[in-house]
Structures are given as C-alpha cells and as structure tokens.
Enzyme design. Structure first.
Site, PDB file in Angstrom:
ATOM      1  CE  LYS A 135      10.263  78.500  40.238  1.00 48.73           C
ATOM      2  NZ  LYS A 135      10.455  77.056  40.013  1.00 48.73           N
ATOM      3  NE  ARG A 143      16.889  71.875  38.333  1.00 51.95           N
ATOM      4  CZ  ARG A 143      16.459  72.198  37.114  1.00 51.95           C
ATOM      5  NH1 ARG A 143      16.801  71.454  36.092  1.00 51.95           N
ATOM      6  NH2 ARG A 143      15.696  73.238  36.939  1.00 51.95           N
ATOM      7  NE  ARG A 149      15.575  77.483  43.274  1.00 55.38           N
ATOM      8  CZ  ARG A 149      16.237  77.071  42.219  1.00 55.38           C
ATOM      9  NH1 ARG A 149      17.388  76.455  42.357  1.00 55.38           N
ATOM     10  NH2 ARG A 149      15.748  77.236  41.026  1.00 55.38           N
ATOM     11  NE  ARG A 171      19.410  75.397  31.341  1.00 52.97           N
ATOM     12  CZ  ARG A 171      18.300  76.147  31.360  1.00 52.97           C
ATOM     13  NH1 ARG A 171      18.193  77.188  30.580  1.00 52.97           N
ATOM     14  NH2 ARG A 171      17.316  75.846  32.170  1.00 52.97           N
ATOM     15  NE  ARG A 220      13.710  73.458  31.473  1.00 45.47           N
ATOM     16  CZ  ARG A 220      13.565  74.201  32.555  1.00 45.47           C
ATOM     17  NH1 ARG A 220      12.492  74.955  32.703  1.00 45.47           N
ATOM     18  NH2 ARG A 220      14.483  74.207  33.492  1.00 45.47           N
TER      19      ARG A 220
END
Ligand SMILES: [Zn+2]
Length: 213
Positions: free
Chosen positions: A13, A168, A85, A157, A124
C-alpha cells in the site's frame, strides 16, 4: 478526490500510494509514516505509539482519529493508507467527511496471499539514518547491515520482525477485515490483486481509481 486504500500489512500500500500521490498530486496520508515520524521525534504520542507498534498492536481509535482528522480537508485530495483500520475509525471517517460534504470517491482493496505476505514483510529493512528502504531478499545492501547510500545502519524495524508480523496479521484479521465488510456492504469496493510486480499493480490501481494511467 478522496481514496481509501485497504489491504493487509505488506500488500504494498505504501509504495503504491506514494506513486499515486506523485502522479496525481493527491496528499498521501499514511498513519504508519505519521506515527513513525512521531516516534523518531520522541514526542509524547511517539512514545505511546512505539509501545503499541513494537508489539504489533493498533493504537486506540481516538488517538488515530485525532491525528488524521486535521489532514482530511486537503484541496488536492487525500489518499488514505493505513486508515481506517477498525470499523469505529471507518464510521468516524464517514461522519467527518459527510459533515464536510466530501464523501469518499473510491475504496480500493489490495489483496495478497498470506504466506507471501509474511515472507515479504520479514524481508523488509530500512536505513536508520536516511530511511532508504531495502529488501533483504531482492534488494539487499551490498555490505550486510550497511546502507549503500549513506553508510548508516540498515535494520529490520521492530514491527517487521516475524513475531510482530504474525501478530499484525492476527490483528488485521480481527479488526481490519470487518472494515472491508463494512465498505463492501455499501457496494463500492474495487478489488485488485497485489501479487504482481509493482508496475503491474500500479497500473491496476490507476485503472481502479479511474485515473487511466
Ligand atoms: Zn542510509
């Protein structure tokens, strides 16, 4: 134009929203980026946010709503990425926009396969100093852990680490999937499959919002 971009974490996104914002001039509102900026600045909100983000949990609705609301009335249009969300956030967004007589023009849902998502997210990485993003599988820095551009430290991260990623996903299923149902019940969701290359996904996305390029 006001667009809501929905999809699980890792669907791309952010990348797609940035491109769309560049090509259309719409203001890209990323709650993730806003929160990370608060964390980096060490603000009061940032400290609270970090506690939630490190665990892969969502911040309270009221905090997020207050943060996003001041940015909604942008004449260039807004592209919402990472918001709403929860159904509470979606209802609150509808109320704010109705009051301002600026309804949402398009809701786009980007879907991907869960296995692929977990793989994508945990690869990532980002430079701590200049924020250059890396992918440890397809686009790793030439020297492990060192930024090609500035020599800074390249890190994964905390909220991209496997444990937080799985959490998540769980949070997404429990809280955000109902947001999709909420919008679907109004019948105005454009579905795109976000598994292809960034270019082909961008093309699909542009078509979905009717910008034609
Ligand atoms: Zn760097």
């Amino acid at each position: 134009m006001r667009i809501v971009l929905l999809g699980p974490p890792g669907a791309g996104k952010g990348t797609q929203a940035r491109r769309l914002s560049e090509s259309t001039g719409m203001n890209h509102l990323s709650t993730g980026d806003m929160l990370r900026a608060e964390v980096a600045a060490g603000s009061e909100l940032g400290l609270v946010a970090k506690g939630y983000m490190d665990k892969g949990e969502l911040l309270p609705d009221s905090t997020i709503i207050a943060m996003i609301q001041q940015h909604l009335a942008n004449p260039a249009g807004v592209l919402l990425d990472g918001f709403p969300r929860t159904v509470v956030q979606a209802e609150s967004l509808d109320e704010s926009l109705e009051t301002a007589n600026q309804p949402i023009d398009k809701i786009v849902h980007m879907s991907v396969d869960v296995d692929e998502l977990v793989k994508r997210l945990s690869s990532r990485a980002i430079c701590k100093d200049c924020q250059t993003p890396y992918n440890l599988v397809s686009d790793a820095p030439s020297k492990e852990g060192v930024c090609d551009k500035c020599g800074g430290e390249v890190i994964v991260r905390d909220d991209d680490k496997p444990e937080a990623v799985l959490n998540r996903m769980k949070v997404y299923e429990e809280l955000t999937a109902p947001v999709l149902d909420y919008y679907k019940s109004r019948g105005d969701v454009a579905e795109i499959i976000a598994t292809g290359s960034p270019d082909s996904v961008f093309e699909e996305l542009s078509q979905a919002i009717g910008s034609g390029k």
